[in-house]
Structures are given as structure tokens and as C-alpha cells.
Write a protein that holds these residues in place. Structure first.
Motif, short mmCIF file in Angstrom:
data_model
loop_
_atom_site.label_atom_id
_atom_site.label_comp_id
_atom_site.label_asym_id
_atom_site.label_seq_id
_atom_site.Cartn_x
_atom_site.Cartn_y
_atom_site.Cartn_z
N THR A 141 0.84 -1.20 0.00
CA THR A 141 0.00 0.00 0.00
C THR A 141 0.87 1.24 0.00
OG1 THR A 141 -1.77 -1.10 1.24
CG2 THR A 141 -1.77 1.31 1.23
N THR A 142 0.71 2.07 -1.02
CA THR A 142 1.36 3.38 -1.02
C THR A 142 0.41 4.37 -0.34
OG1 THR A 142 2.66 3.00 -3.01
CG2 THR A 142 2.22 5.28 -2.43
N ILE A 143 0.92 5.08 0.66
CA ILE A 143 0.10 6.06 1.38
C ILE A 143 0.22 7.40 0.68
CG2 ILE A 143 -0.29 7.21 3.59
CD1 ILE A 143 0.89 4.81 4.99
N HIS A 144 -0.83 7.78 -0.03
CA HIS A 144 -0.81 9.01 -0.81
C HIS A 144 -1.33 10.21 -0.03
CE1 HIS A 144 0.27 7.54 -4.86
NE2 HIS A 144 -0.30 6.42 -4.48
N TRP A 145 -1.89 9.97 1.13
CA TRP A 145 -2.51 11.07 1.86
C TRP A 145 -1.62 11.55 2.99
CZ3 TRP A 145 -3.70 5.99 2.56
CH2 TRP A 145 -3.71 5.49 3.86
N PRO A 159 3.19 -4.38 4.27
CA PRO A 159 4.19 -3.35 3.96
C PRO A 159 3.55 -2.09 3.39
CG PRO A 159 4.24 -5.09 2.31
CD PRO A 159 3.25 -5.52 3.34
N PHE A 160 3.97 -0.95 3.93
CA PHE A 160 3.53 0.35 3.43
C PHE A 160 4.69 1.04 2.73
CE2 PHE A 160 0.59 -0.54 6.87
CZ PHE A 160 -0.63 -0.14 6.35
N ILE A 161 4.35 1.91 1.80
CA ILE A 161 5.36 2.70 1.09
C ILE A 161 5.06 4.17 1.34
CG2 ILE A 161 6.35 3.27 -1.16
CD1 ILE A 161 5.30 0.42 -2.02
N ALA A 201 9.56 0.81 2.29
CA ALA A 201 10.42 1.64 1.45
C ALA A 201 9.87 3.05 1.39
CB ALA A 201 10.51 1.06 0.04
N ASN A 202 10.72 3.95 0.94
CA ASN A 202 10.28 5.31 0.62
C ASN A 202 10.51 5.51 -0.87
OD1 ASN A 202 9.56 8.17 1.66
ND2 ASN A 202 11.35 8.52 0.36
#
Length: 383
Positions: free
Chosen positions: A123-127, A149-151, A168-169
């Protein structure tokens, strides 16, 4: 790396790519197009009016936020989004994917947990966890999904949710042709640009004050939120078509042309913006940025090299920047410094902008970074 079969989840509100507003959807578009170009078997789950070269699956034929207008009530929207996610998970249960990559935040994690996927679910956290539309109420719920895992999109973004499992970033990557670096001309009328949204969060009121105080032209190409008309009415009082010119929301090409021809981008954001796209597009155009030290901006703008970063107040010191003056006065000093540069100094700064864009914020760099994340998570799965 070997080609992977990748399922990418976008939302039902805005098509991919967006016609105008839609930062997350633009990043999703850049990602799936880049992955497809690199030989991966990509399936995007979005809306039927999305236009991508990879495979497309959808439940709704058209975006729900048609032309920037919500076509559903709040209750209807909740039902439609749940239905959208349900059909996405039905798809990934029927097909064999290597990786699932969600750009839709919290709710899909509940589905993933119930389905017990045997493959990595990223999951990429866009907020942002801060701002008028956000609070921290979702953090305790997100903490329940630490095994996933979050990005993050910036290192600053992680500070609010340090207990999340950040794998990861990955900085956002935008597509800006090198031709835009040739748009700026000393012979043209000089102006500053503000691009984005009419809102205190984005620093519009500091920007227009700088324009009036310095008597320098500011072109504002931005949308406004119909739910926050008080902000727009306040902004209109500054529009005089001499120092502040309002164009409204513009398309992608016109936006890049405005930025590319500007002396500088003035974007004094006032909240923890995760990884805004406009400063990255400005770097790609070769246009320096002047900004406050909020959110990801100090990670995007190299102080003194690709623009200037300013501390917003004595209670909010974020770094030891080139200019020590704070707030509006600091912005004034930074803007005047760019206008006072020799042609050689200024062109050196513009060249450095493009160089850093190509090194850190291009689509190719973003796609490569995501490929590395996918590969590492597949390795972790086998351990």
C-alpha cells in the motif's frame, strides 16, 4: 528483474490518467505505464474511461467524480467504493498475480486481511495525516495492519505514523519533457507562478501577499473547492489582473507551459504535504521554487541550489536554511534573491533543477524504485 504479473488498485472517483485534478491518479498512470513499458504484465483496476496501455479491469464505466462534480451522495459513494474493492479482490482471487499494489488507503486492507492473500499486498500512502481534510483517526486502525508493507512518499510523512511497517520510501515521479527547459526567456515578461489549489494549506494567501508587496506579477493557475468558498472569496479580493492574475484550473500542457516560462514557482505550503507534484514538475521545467519548510518540500527542493526553503515562524523551525528571516519576510527575501541573480547564476540554478529532477523525480526513477520494492518483498515472502 524478471517480468512480474502485477495488479494495481486505483479508486473509482477519478479516471487514470486524470483530465485535470488528480495527483494520485497521475502517479498511478505514470507507474503502470512505466511498468508496462518495462515488460511487466500489469492489470489496472480503475474506471472504464481510463486510458492506459496495460490491461484494464473495471466495475464502473465512468469515473464517479465526473468533470470535478460528485455524482453520488455520501452514502452512495461508500457503497460504490466498497463494491469497487469487492470486485477488485474477486479479480485477484481468480487470477494468479505475483504482487498486488494498492493506492487506495485503509479499506482495501480489511479485504486483504479477510482474503488472506498468499502474495505481497503493498500500500502506497498518498494522503497526509494532517490538513483540513484529515486527522489522525485512521492511524490506530492502520496500526492493526503492521504485517502489511507500506510505502511512504517522503521521509517526513513517516514521522506521524512511525509504528507503521514502512518497507520503502519512493518519491513520486512526474513526466516532464526536456523541451520545457527551453521555454523560459529573459526577453519575456517576468512573472511568478502559483499552481494547485486555492486554499490556505497550499499557501495561496502568502503567495498573493508577496506579489503585492514586491509589485511583481503572480499567475495563479488553480482550482478551488466548492466546499470552501470562503477561501476562494478571500482570494478574489487580491486579484487585480496586474500583480495577481487568476486563470482557474488548467490542463496538463498549459500548466507545464506556465511553470516553465515563470521566473520561479511560489508555493509556500502550510501543512505536511506528503510529496506534492507541482514542485517536481517545476524542477523538470528548470524553474526554481520558493517554499516554506513543510512536509516533503525540504526533500524536494535543495535550498540554495534549486530554489529556497524558508522557515514559516519562530515556533516552526525546520532547518538552518540559507535565509534566516521567517515567514512572509523570508519569502520576500528569497524571491528578491532569485530576481537579483545574474543571468549566469540564474541559468545555473535552472540547470540544477532539471538535473535533480532527472536524478530523483522522473518517472523512470520512480518505476525502478518500485520494481526494487516488489523484488525485495518477493524475496521476503520466500524466507
Amino acid at each position: 528483474m524478471k517480468p512480474l504479473k502485477i495488479a494495481v488498485l486505483a479508486g473509482p472517483l477519478i479516471a487514470v490518467p486524470p483530465q485535470k485534478y488528480g495527483g494520485t491518479e497521475r502517479i498511478v498512470y505514470n507507474l503502470v505505464e512505466g511498468l508496462h513499458k518495462n515488460g511487466h504484465d500489469v492489470t489496472l483496476f480503475s474506471t472504464g474511461d481510463s486510458k492506459v496501455n496495460c490491461k484494464l479491469q473495471y466495475l464502473f464505466k465512468e469515473e464517479l467524480w465526473k468533470g470535478g462534480v460528485m455524482t453520488k451522495t455520501q452514502n452512495e459513494l461508500i457503497h460504490e467504493r466498497l463494491n469497487h474493492y469487492y470486485h477488485f479482490f474477486e479479480m485477484i482471487r481468480k487470477e494468479k498475480f505475483d504482487i498486488v499494489h494498492s493506492h487506495e488507503g485503509l479499506i482495501p486492507l480489511f479485504f486483504a486481511d479477510m482474503v488472506k492473500l498468499p502474495i505481497p499486498f503493498l500500500t502506497t500512502i498518498h494522503w497526509s495525516f494532517q490538513g483540513y481534510a484529515y486527522d489522525h483517526s485512521d492511524l490506530p486502525i492502520l496500526y492493526q495492519f503492521k504485517k502489511y508493507p507500506f510505502i511512504s512518499l517522503s521521509l517526513n510523512q513517516r514521522k506521524t505514523g512511525p509504528e507503521l511497517n514502512f518497507a520503502a520510501n519512493v518519491y513520486n515521479g512526474v513526466s516532464v519533457s526536456s523541451e520545457y527547459t527551453g521555454y523560459y526567456s529573459e526577453a519575456d515578461e517576468s512573472y511568478m507562478a502559483f499552481v494547485g489549489r486555492i486554499d490556505n494549506e497550499k499557501g495561496i494567501f502568502e503567495a498573493v501577499q508577496v506579489a503585492h508587496l514586491l509589485k511583481k506579477k503572480l499567475i495563479v493557475a488553480a482550482k478551488y473547492d466548492s466546499n470552501r468558498m470562503d477561501q476562494f472569496e478571500k482570494f478574489k479580493s487580491y486579484v487585480d489582473n496586474k500583480y495577481v492574475v487568476f486563470l482557474g484550473e488548467v490542463g496538463e500542457q498549459q500548466k507545464l507551459e506556465i511553470i516553465a516560462k515563470a521566473k520561479l514557482l511560489l508555493m509556500p505550503v502550510n501543512y505536511e504535504d506528503t510529496c506534492p507534484l507541482v514542485p517536481l514538475e517545476s524542477l523538470g521545467c528548470g524553474t526554481p521554487t520558493v517554499t516554506f519548510a513543510y512536509g516533503a518540500l525540504p526533500e524536494q527542493i535543495s535550498d540554495g541550489q534549486t530554489g529556497y526553503v524558508v522557515n514559516s515562524s519562530k515556533d516552526n523551525i525546520r532547518g538552518d536554511w540559507h535565509f534566516k528571516t521567517l515567514g512572509i519576510d523570508g519569502l520576500l527575501e528569497a524571491v528578491l534573491a532569485i530576481y537579483s541573480m545574474s543571468q549566469t547564476e540564474y541559468l545555473t540554478m535552472r540547470n540544477e533543477c532539471r538535473k535533480q529532477y532527472e536524478q530523483k523525480f522522473s518517472v523512470d526513477v520512480m518505476v525502478k524504485n518500485y520494481e526494487n520494492v516488489y523484488e525485495q518483498n518477493l524475496i521476503n515472502l520466500k524466507k
